[in-house]
Design a protein around this motif. Structure first.
Motif, PDB file in Angstrom:
ATOM      1  N   ARG A   1       0.861  -1.225  -0.005  1.00 52.71           N
ATOM      2  CA  ARG A   1       0.097   0.021   0.060  1.00 52.71           C
ATOM      3  C   ARG A   1       0.862   1.272  -0.136  1.00 52.71           C
ATOM      4  O   ARG A   1       0.835   2.257  -0.726  1.00 52.71           O
ATOM      5  CB  ARG A   1      -0.807   0.185   1.240  1.00 52.71           C
TER       6      ARG A   1
ATOM      7  N   SER B   1      -7.587  -0.698  -3.328  1.00 51.62           N
ATOM      8  CA  SER B   1      -7.877   0.610  -3.303  1.00 51.62           C
ATOM      9  C   SER B   1      -7.486   1.130  -4.430  1.00 51.62           C
ATOM     10  O   SER B   1      -6.633   0.388  -5.339  1.00 51.62           O
ATOM     11  CB  SER B   1      -6.702   0.940  -2.162  1.00 51.62           C
TER      12      SER B   1
ATOM     13  N   TYR C   1      -5.395   4.749  -5.799  1.00 45.97           N
ATOM     14  CA  TYR C   1      -4.830   5.690  -5.169  1.00 45.97           C
ATOM     15  C   TYR C   1      -4.568   6.768  -6.323  1.00 45.97           C
ATOM     16  O   TYR C   1      -4.411   6.448  -7.484  1.00 45.97           O
ATOM     17  CB  TYR C   1      -3.282   5.272  -4.775  1.00 45.97           C
TER      18      TYR C   1
ATOM     19  N   ILE D   1      -6.309   8.777  -1.501  1.00 44.20           N
ATOM     20  CA  ILE D   1      -7.131   7.493  -1.678  1.00 44.20           C
ATOM     21  C   ILE D   1      -8.397   7.969  -2.230  1.00 44.20           C
ATOM     22  O   ILE D   1      -9.332   8.419  -1.817  1.00 44.20           O
ATOM     23  CB  ILE D   1      -7.340   6.879  -0.389  1.00 44.20           C
TER      24      ILE D   1
ATOM     25  N   GLU E   1     -11.352   2.759  -1.449  1.00 45.17           N
ATOM     26  CA  GLU E   1     -10.631   1.738  -0.784  1.00 45.17           C
ATOM     27  C   GLU E   1     -11.970   0.549  -0.161  1.00 45.17           C
ATOM     28  O   GLU E   1     -12.896   1.469   0.231  1.00 45.17           O
ATOM     29  CB  GLU E   1      -9.749   2.114   0.348  1.00 45.17           C
TER      30      GLU E   1
END
Length: 291
Positions: free
Chosen positions: A194, A231, A233, A245, A248
């Motif tokens: 992440r 997620s 981004y 973000i 998510e």
């Protein structure tokens, strides 16, 4: 096409008695995303390992045997993805599949299918300790970008997302969207990927999509524990979320996570943003290192 909806999978590892059970599961996942208007579907790293359940315990419990056995399913697996991409008019980044090479080695390969068929693939470039020391998966050598009707796409398979030069080469070659299929068995592993994804989105001012495996599959020595949240981004700048973000997952249950991306915004933010991370990238190489 600059603006489109995508779907990132939090994908559970199933156990099957027959091929048709897997085919039904995949059709269900693809059809659900297509009904929501998604044009690009992203599946995780090593989701394909659920297929080893079809060979019985003597195979699926053996790290070496399972790799060889899976090759017999590869043509049928590829044909299924090709058919679903055409049927639902979507692009599918299939779960990465250990793929035998002419020299007898195996690479961890992610294939991208479009409505017109296989568009390209990316082999994992930098292997984890488990892949190197226990599973003996070999690294790929070529950084690729793939042309699609949605735009030029780069793929980072899990650990590759933690190495910035790979992403920068892809973005320099025109990829404003990076796809990161992942498979992590701990929260620390999930957060490493992440953090890597968000760093790559920040550095390159681009979109990055992470798709993990989730849930337990205690029968499989390769993918027994799976932790993560899907997620999407973005750059951290005007017109984008303040935390970078875009979307998510709310928990670690099997689900699609959806987001709409506008690739046209990437050029805008690189020219008009608060900062110019991508433009300023080369400046770091002119600096003198400490002695």
């Amino acid at each position: 096409m600059h603006t489109f909806k995508l779907a990132s999978a939090q994908y559970d590892i199933g156990f099957f008695e027959h091929w048709d059970e897997f085919a039904t599961k995949l059709d269900d996942w693809v059809s659900r995303a297509a009904r929501q208007g998604a044009r690009l579907l992203v599946f995780p790293e090593y989701g394909s390992m659920e297929l080893t359940s079809l060979f019985g315990e003597a195979v699926y419990s053996d790290l070496a045997k399972q790799l060889h056995a899976m090759q017999s399913l590869l043509p049928r697996w590829a044909a299924l993805h090709k058919s679903l991409a055409a049927q639902y008019d979507v692009h599918i980044l299939a779960s990465s599949f250990p793929t035998a090479q002419e020299d007898g080695s195996f690479v961890n390969r992610a294939n991208l299918f479009g409505p017109e068929g296989l568009l390209g693939y990316q082999d994992k470039l930098i292997m984890t300790r488990f892949e190197n020391e226990q599973w003996h998966i070999s690294p790929g050598t070529d950084i690729k970008v793939i042309d699609t009707t949605l735009g030029r796409i780069g793929i980072h398979i899990c650990y590759d997302s933690e190495f910035p030069m790979i992403a920068n080469h892809q973005v320099t070659a025109g990829a404003d969207l990076l796809l990161v299929p992942s498979c992590t068995d701990t929260q620390a592993g999930f957060h490493r990927v992440r953090i890597g994804c968000q760093a790559r989105a920040l550095e390159n001012q681009c979109y990055v999509v992470q798709s993990p495996t989730v849930g337990d599959a205690s029968w499989s020595p390769a993918v027994d524990a799976n932790t993560g949240r899907a997620s999407v981004y973005s750059p951290v700048d005007y017109g984008f979320p303040a935390n970078g973000i875009l979307a998510e997952g709310e928990n670690s249950d099997p689900a699609w996570v959806y987001a709409t991306v506008d690739l046209g915004e990437i050029a805008r933010i690189r020219n008009e943003g608060q900062v110019f991370n991508y433009r300023d990238w080369p400046k770091q190489f002119d600096l003198k290192a400490p002695r």
